[in-house]
Write an enzyme that holds these catalytic residues in place. Structure first.
Site, PDB file in Angstrom:
ATOM      1  N   GLU A 183      -0.585   3.370  10.102  1.00 14.41           N
ATOM      2  CA  GLU A 183      -2.030   3.378   9.831  1.00 14.41           C
ATOM      3  C   GLU A 183      -2.735   4.487  10.624  1.00 14.41           C
ATOM      4  OE1 GLU A 183      -3.854  -0.325   8.955  1.00 14.41           O
ATOM      5  OE2 GLU A 183      -1.943  -1.243   8.388  1.00 14.41           O
ATOM      6  N   GLY A 216       2.524  12.529   5.176  1.00 15.99           N
ATOM      7  CA  GLY A 216       2.355  11.390   6.079  1.00 15.99           C
ATOM      8  C   GLY A 216       0.966  11.458   6.684  1.00 15.99           C
ATOM      9  N   GLU A 272       4.367   9.659   1.642  1.00 15.26           N
ATOM     10  CA  GLU A 272       5.465  10.258   0.863  1.00 15.26           C
ATOM     11  C   GLU A 272       6.358  11.040   1.818  1.00 15.26           C
ATOM     12  OE1 GLU A 272       3.685  12.638  -2.189  1.00 15.26           O
ATOM     13  OE2 GLU A 272       2.752  10.897  -3.158  1.00 15.26           O
ATOM     14  N   PRO A 273       7.530  11.474   1.335  1.00 14.13           N
ATOM     15  CA  PRO A 273       8.411  12.242   2.220  1.00 14.13           C
ATOM     16  C   PRO A 273       7.695  13.447   2.840  1.00 14.13           C
ATOM     17  CG  PRO A 273       9.607  11.613   0.248  1.00 14.13           C
ATOM     18  CD  PRO A 273       8.187  11.153   0.054  1.00 14.13           C
ATOM     19  N   LEU A 278       0.906   4.981   0.046  1.00 16.49           N
ATOM     20  CA  LEU A 278       0.228   6.268   0.257  1.00 16.49           C
ATOM     21  C   LEU A 278       1.247   7.309   0.742  1.00 16.49           C
ATOM     22  CD1 LEU A 278      -2.496   7.894   0.651  1.00 16.49           C
ATOM     23  CD2 LEU A 278      -2.574   6.972   2.970  1.00 16.49           C
ATOM     24  N   PHE A 292       0.879  -1.177   0.000  1.00 14.52           N
ATOM     25  CA  PHE A 292       0.000   0.000   0.000  1.00 14.52           C
ATOM     26  C   PHE A 292       0.911   1.220   0.000  1.00 14.52           C
ATOM     27  CE2 PHE A 292      -2.586   3.027   2.652  1.00 14.52           C
ATOM     28  CZ  PHE A 292      -3.754   3.053   1.903  1.00 14.52           C
ATOM     29  N   GLY A 315      16.278  -5.053  35.608  1.00 16.33           N
ATOM     30  CA  GLY A 315      17.430  -4.928  34.715  1.00 16.33           C
ATOM     31  C   GLY A 315      17.364  -5.909  33.552  1.00 16.33           C
TER      32      GLY A 315
HETATM   33  N1  COS Z   1     -14.174   6.629   4.644  1.00 20.30           N
HETATM   34  C1  COS Z   1     -14.600   7.171   3.481  1.00 20.30           C
HETATM   35  N2  COS Z   1     -14.387   8.456   3.133  1.00 20.30           N
HETATM   36  C2  COS Z   1     -13.696   9.212   4.011  1.00 20.30           C
HETATM   37  C3  COS Z   1     -13.217   8.725   5.220  1.00 20.30           C
HETATM   38  C4  COS Z   1     -13.490   7.373   5.543  1.00 20.30           C
HETATM   39  N3  COS Z   1     -13.065   6.830   6.692  1.00 20.30           N
HETATM   40  N4  COS Z   1     -12.558   9.703   5.874  1.00 20.30           N
HETATM   41  C5  COS Z   1     -12.629  10.786   5.086  1.00 20.30           C
HETATM   42  N5  COS Z   1     -13.319  10.494   3.960  1.00 20.30           N
HETATM   43  C6  COS Z   1     -13.675  11.392   2.846  1.00 20.30           C
HETATM   44  C7  COS Z   1     -14.400  12.592   3.402  1.00 20.30           C
HETATM   45  O1  COS Z   1     -15.779  12.335   3.505  1.00 20.30           O
HETATM   46  C8  COS Z   1     -14.103  13.645   2.367  1.00 20.30           C
HETATM   47  O2  COS Z   1     -14.968  13.473   1.251  1.00 20.30           O
HETATM   48  P1  COS Z   1     -15.794  14.729   0.636  1.00 20.30           P
HETATM   49  O3  COS Z   1     -14.734  15.661   0.128  1.00 20.30           O
HETATM   50  O4  COS Z   1     -16.605  14.102  -0.439  1.00 20.30           O
HETATM   51  O5  COS Z   1     -16.578  15.286   1.761  1.00 20.30           O
HETATM   52  C9  COS Z   1     -12.694  13.308   1.906  1.00 20.30           C
HETATM   53  O6  COS Z   1     -12.494  11.918   2.252  1.00 20.30           O
HETATM   54  C10 COS Z   1     -11.653  14.148   2.599  1.00 20.30           C
HETATM   55  O7  COS Z   1     -11.817  13.973   3.988  1.00 20.30           O
HETATM   56  P2  COS Z   1     -11.277  15.012   5.049  1.00 20.30           P
HETATM   57  O8  COS Z   1     -11.669  16.395   4.655  1.00 20.30           O
HETATM   58  O9  COS Z   1     -11.663  14.537   6.412  1.00 20.30           O
HETATM   59  O10 COS Z   1      -9.692  14.867   4.823  1.00 20.30           O
HETATM   60  P3  COS Z   1      -8.478  15.538   5.556  1.00 20.30           P
HETATM   61  O11 COS Z   1      -7.506  15.942   4.533  1.00 20.30           O
HETATM   62  O12 COS Z   1      -8.953  16.543   6.558  1.00 20.30           O
HETATM   63  O13 COS Z   1      -7.747  14.337   6.361  1.00 20.30           O
HETATM   64  C11 COS Z   1      -7.291  12.481   7.740  1.00 20.30           C
HETATM   65  C12 COS Z   1      -8.292  13.282   6.890  1.00 20.30           C
HETATM   66  C13 COS Z   1      -6.364  13.322   8.611  1.00 20.30           C
HETATM   67  C14 COS Z   1      -8.179  11.649   8.642  1.00 20.30           C
HETATM   68  C15 COS Z   1      -6.476  11.578   6.786  1.00 20.30           C
HETATM   69  O14 COS Z   1      -5.589  12.334   6.034  1.00 20.30           O
HETATM   70  C16 COS Z   1      -5.722  10.498   7.507  1.00 20.30           C
HETATM   71  O15 COS Z   1      -6.286   9.460   7.870  1.00 20.30           O
HETATM   72  N6  COS Z   1      -4.397  10.677   7.698  1.00 20.30           N
HETATM   73  C17 COS Z   1      -3.559   9.642   8.211  1.00 20.30           C
HETATM   74  C18 COS Z   1      -3.068   8.818   7.097  1.00 20.30           C
HETATM   75  C19 COS Z   1      -2.541   7.535   7.576  1.00 20.30           C
HETATM   76  O16 COS Z   1      -3.157   6.806   8.334  1.00 20.30           O
HETATM   77  N7  COS Z   1      -1.358   7.217   7.107  1.00 20.30           N
HETATM   78  C20 COS Z   1      -0.749   5.997   7.433  1.00 20.30           C
HETATM   79  C21 COS Z   1      -0.088   5.518   6.222  1.00 20.30           C
HETATM   80  S1  COS Z   1      -0.570   3.996   5.733  1.00 20.30           S
HETATM   81  S2  COS Z   1       0.456   2.800   6.883  1.00 20.30           S
END
Ligand code: COS
Length: 386
Positions: free
Chosen positions: A368, A130, A126-127, A124, A122, A345
């Site tokens: 995640e 995150g 990037e530098p 997702l 997976f 220890g």
């Molecule tokens: N399921 C489906 N859709 C979702 C969702 C979910 N769980 N969470 C958000 N969305 C949708 C929102 O509804 C929104 O859609 P609309 O534009 O149609 O309304 C869109 O995605 C954007 O959502 P949001 O505005 O909440 O996005 P943000 O940029 O504010 O960020 C977070 C959301 C911070 C929650 C997200 O970037 C995140 O999870 N970051 C962490 C990433 C991560 O876990 N990385 C680990 C790497 S993989 S090991």
């Protein structure tokens, strides 16, 4: 989707036996050599571990989320590196295709993912993207019936072993709506891998950077065939992944607690077993109570997850998955810390398992979605509901 209870209990017993007989004895080997041996990977394929979450029609075992969590709990009874080999096939690598892929994509990829013939990662992070995943910069530029993908992905689990990536790239303007999810075969020209990352713990897991330079990927490889849906696919995948990680955290908490109890039984100080001292018992009790709380959350949330239509989002379930991930991964950190404390220890010495488990579980609070990202998701949902 779920396996009938009789077949499931047979599967669970065979996984338990495999872990106790084959994996636990190899923990030191994996720690020393930073590698899960090939015969173990092959045995994991034979048992069906790579296809736990993939429906039977595509060659998988077809567990429900609640059942998958029970198996993840068992996989938490040993070094987390073993689970990681199959982890991206079970979860974040495959689920986007299963949830949102076209029938052709499912038929082409899922059987190979389920058998373990194809390892899928997976991609997702990037530098510079995150926690703020929607700001990712890897670009996909349309060129006839293809996209040309360029950019860089970071800390990609199983990338050194991967035959394909579920990879998020920007095909349109800024923000979440401009992101598409692609299935990218790892052998395409223009893909290069960075050096394997040297990590704090979880030795035997493989992560590295993935660089893309004008990688030509057919339009048909966009998951679901429609651009701009990739961010939502990634978020749905992470909702599920967070529950899996929570179950794993509970399993590891149990293993650490058992190691700690065993030590408290045999170590003597002041003329008696340290486990007979109430201050030591208090630490064991706190760990047991927190583990019980965390596992109850996992079961409750997995039940709700299974009750909603597959692949659809229920903000309430997403929020509870974040609550569960936040609590259980912080909980296992505390359990590991108390485990080291009870060992004294000896807990700081590599020969004892708690020392490495302490390092291993640190990652669970980061990947995640960090604890702070879970807090943001929970807080945002609460405000939205109000
Ligand atoms: N399921 C489906 N859709 C979702 C969702 C979910 N769980 N969470 C958000 N969305 C949708 C929102 O509804 C929104 O859609 P609309 O534009 O149609 O309304 C869109 O995605 C954007 O959502 P949001 O505005 O909440 O996005 P943000 O940029 O504010 O960020 C977070 C959301 C911070 C929650 C997200 O970037 C995140 O999870 N970051 C962490 C990433 C991560 O876990 N990385 C680990 C790497 S993989 S090991």
């Amino acid at each position: 989707m779920s396996l009938d209870s009789e077949t499931f209990s047979l599967l669970k017993s065979s996984v338990q036996r495999f872990i106790q007989q084959r994996l636990v004895p190899l923990e030191n080997h994996v720690e020393e050599h930073d590698e899960v041996p090939d015969d173990i990977v092959n045995a994991m394929k034979e048992i069906g571990l790579f296809g736990l979450s993939i429906p039977e029609e595509y060659g998988g075992i077809g567990l429900s989320m609640a059942q998958e969590c029970e198996v993840a709990y068992e996989l938490g009874q040993t070094a987390l590196a073993f689970r990681s080999v199959a982890g991206t096939n079970i979860g974040i690598g495959s689920q986007g295709i299963l949830m949102d892929g076209t029938p052709e994509q499912k038929a082409q990829y899922l059987p190979k993912i389920a058998s373990g013939e194809l390892i899928i990662s997976f991609a997702l992070t990037e530098p510079d993207a995150g926690s703020d995943a929607a700001s990712l910069k890897t670009r996909g530029v349309k060129d006839g019936d293809d996209y040309l993908l360029s950019g860089g992905k970071r800390y990609i689990t199983n990338a050194p072993r991967a035959g394909a990536f579920t990879l998020m790239a920007r095909t349109d303007g800024p923000g979440a709506g401009g992101i598409s999810a692609f299935i990218v075969p790892a052998n395409l020209p223009g893909i290069t891998l960075g050096k394997p990352d040297k990590k704090m713990g979880q030795r035997g897991t493989k992560t590295c950077d993935v660089m893309l330079d004008n990688v030509r990927v057919p339009v048909a490889n966009i998951i679901g065939g429609v651009p701009g849906k990739g961010f939502k696919t990634a978020m749905k995948v992470l909702d599920r992944g967070r529950l899996h990680v929570s179950a794993l955290a509970c399993g590891m908490a149990n293993r650490i607690l058992q190691e700690t109890i065993a030590y408290a039984q045999q170590r003597k100080q002041f003329g008696q077993r340290i486990g007979d001292f109430q201050l030591v018992q208090a630490m064991l009790a706190d760990s047991q109570a927190e583990l019980f709380a965390g596992w109850s959350m996992v079961q409750a949330c997995a039940g709700r997850y299974d009750a909603k239509p597959f692949g659809q989002t229920d903000p309430d379930v997403s929020m509870r998955a974040s609550c569960t991930k936040m609590f259980t991964t912080e909980m296992v950190g505390r359990v590991a810390d108390r485990g080291v404390q009870v060992h004294g220890g000896a807990g700081y010495i590599n020969e004892y398992k708690v020392e490495r488990f302490y390092r291993d579980v640190r990652l669970l609070r980061l990947y995640e979605g960090t604890t702070q990202i879970q807090q943001l998701i929970i807080g945002k949902n609460l405000m939205r509901q109000a």
